[in-house]
Write a protein that holds these residues in place. Sequence first.
Motif, short mmCIF file in Angstrom:
data_model
loop_
_atom_site.label_atom_id
_atom_site.label_comp_id
_atom_site.label_asym_id
_atom_site.label_seq_id
_atom_site.Cartn_x
_atom_site.Cartn_y
_atom_site.Cartn_z
N THR A 59 9.94 -22.42 42.10
CA THR A 59 10.12 -21.02 41.69
C THR A 59 11.59 -20.66 41.61
O THR A 59 12.38 -21.00 42.48
N TRP A 60 11.94 -19.96 40.53
CA TRP A 60 13.30 -19.45 40.36
C TRP A 60 13.36 -17.96 40.67
O TRP A 60 14.34 -17.47 41.21
N THR A 61 12.32 -17.22 40.31
CA THR A 61 12.29 -15.78 40.59
C THR A 61 10.88 -15.38 41.04
O THR A 61 9.89 -16.01 40.66
N ILE A 62 10.81 -14.33 41.84
CA ILE A 62 9.55 -13.77 42.29
C ILE A 62 9.52 -12.31 41.85
O ILE A 62 10.46 -11.55 42.12
N THR A 63 8.45 -11.92 41.17
CA THR A 63 8.29 -10.53 40.76
C THR A 63 6.97 -10.01 41.32
O THR A 63 6.07 -10.79 41.65
N TYR A 64 6.86 -8.69 41.41
CA TYR A 64 5.64 -8.06 41.89
C TYR A 64 5.14 -7.10 40.82
O TYR A 64 5.91 -6.30 40.27
N SER A 65 3.86 -7.17 40.52
CA SER A 65 3.24 -6.26 39.57
C SER A 65 2.37 -5.27 40.33
O SER A 65 1.38 -5.66 40.96
N ARG A 66 2.71 -4.02 40.27
CA ARG A 66 1.92 -2.98 40.92
C ARG A 66 0.56 -2.85 40.23
O ARG A 66 -0.45 -2.60 40.88
N ASP A 67 0.54 -3.05 38.91
CA ASP A 67 -0.71 -2.93 38.15
C ASP A 67 -1.75 -3.95 38.59
O ASP A 67 -2.92 -3.61 38.75
N SER A 68 -1.32 -5.20 38.78
CA SER A 68 -2.29 -6.24 39.16
C SER A 68 -2.33 -6.48 40.67
O SER A 68 -3.20 -7.19 41.16
N GLY A 69 -1.36 -5.93 41.40
CA GLY A 69 -1.31 -6.13 42.85
C GLY A 69 -1.07 -7.58 43.20
O GLY A 69 -1.68 -8.11 44.13
N ALA A 70 -0.17 -8.22 42.44
CA ALA A 70 0.06 -9.65 42.65
C ALA A 70 1.53 -10.00 42.48
O ALA A 70 2.29 -9.31 41.79
N PHE A 71 1.91 -11.10 43.11
CA PHE A 71 3.25 -11.66 42.98
C PHE A 71 3.21 -12.76 41.93
O PHE A 71 2.26 -13.55 41.87
N GLN A 72 4.25 -12.81 41.12
CA GLN A 72 4.36 -13.84 40.11
C GLN A 72 5.55 -14.72 40.47
O GLN A 72 6.67 -14.22 40.65
N PHE A 73 5.31 -16.02 40.61
CA PHE A 73 6.34 -16.97 40.98
C PHE A 73 6.75 -17.71 39.71
O PHE A 73 6.09 -18.63 39.26
N ILE A 94 -0.17 -14.95 42.82
CA ILE A 94 -0.88 -14.81 44.09
C ILE A 94 -0.99 -13.32 44.42
O ILE A 94 0.00 -12.60 44.40
N SER A 95 -2.22 -12.88 44.73
CA SER A 95 -2.45 -11.47 45.03
C SER A 95 -1.85 -11.10 46.38
O SER A 95 -1.55 -11.97 47.20
N VAL A 96 -1.71 -9.79 46.62
CA VAL A 96 -1.18 -9.33 47.91
C VAL A 96 -2.12 -9.70 49.05
O VAL A 96 -1.69 -9.78 50.20
N GLU A 97 -3.38 -9.98 48.75
CA GLU A 97 -4.34 -10.43 49.77
C GLU A 97 -4.20 -11.92 50.05
O GLU A 97 -4.85 -12.44 50.95
N GLY A 98 -3.35 -12.61 49.26
CA GLY A 98 -3.12 -14.04 49.48
C GLY A 98 -3.97 -14.96 48.63
O GLY A 98 -3.88 -16.18 48.75
N LYS A 99 -4.78 -14.41 47.74
CA LYS A 99 -5.63 -15.23 46.86
C LYS A 99 -4.80 -15.76 45.70
O LYS A 99 -4.08 -15.01 45.03
N VAL A 100 -4.90 -17.07 45.45
CA VAL A 100 -4.21 -17.66 44.31
C VAL A 100 -5.01 -17.29 43.05
O VAL A 100 -6.14 -17.75 42.86
N VAL A 101 -4.43 -16.44 42.23
CA VAL A 101 -5.07 -15.97 41.00
C VAL A 101 -4.89 -16.99 39.89
O VAL A 101 -5.80 -17.23 39.10
N ASP A 102 -3.71 -17.57 39.82
CA ASP A 102 -3.39 -18.61 38.82
C ASP A 102 -2.44 -19.59 39.47
O ASP A 102 -1.40 -19.20 39.97
N ARG A 103 -2.80 -20.85 39.49
CA ARG A 103 -1.98 -21.90 40.11
C ARG A 103 -0.72 -22.18 39.28
O ARG A 103 0.19 -22.86 39.73
N GLY A 104 -0.66 -21.67 38.07
CA GLY A 104 0.46 -22.00 37.20
C GLY A 104 0.26 -23.41 36.68
O GLY A 104 -0.75 -24.05 36.94
#
Length: 74
Positions: free
Chosen positions: A28-42, A58-68
């Motif tokens: 990961t080079w940058t980490i962003t947070y989306s309020r709309d989806s409630g998830a972090f993007q690596f 990965i959601s704020v609950e810790g669920k991997v939404v997309d492994r990339g």
Amino acid sequence: MGRKEIEALVAVLQEQLRCWDDNVVVGTWTITYSRDSGAFQFEKCELGGYCEERPSVISVEGKVVDRGGPLLGD
């Protein structure tokens, strides 16, 4: 981000360290947070814009939404 989101990010990173062999945030080079989806993007694109992988999500609950993973085929 507020306190709740920062605490969630810390928990996500600690879990990724704990499960190092199945880690989805390495590279990961940058980490962003989306309020709309409630998830972090690596984001795994280098700073100059070069990118071969889609980001892990990965959601704020810790669920991997997309492994990339790879954008380009073998």
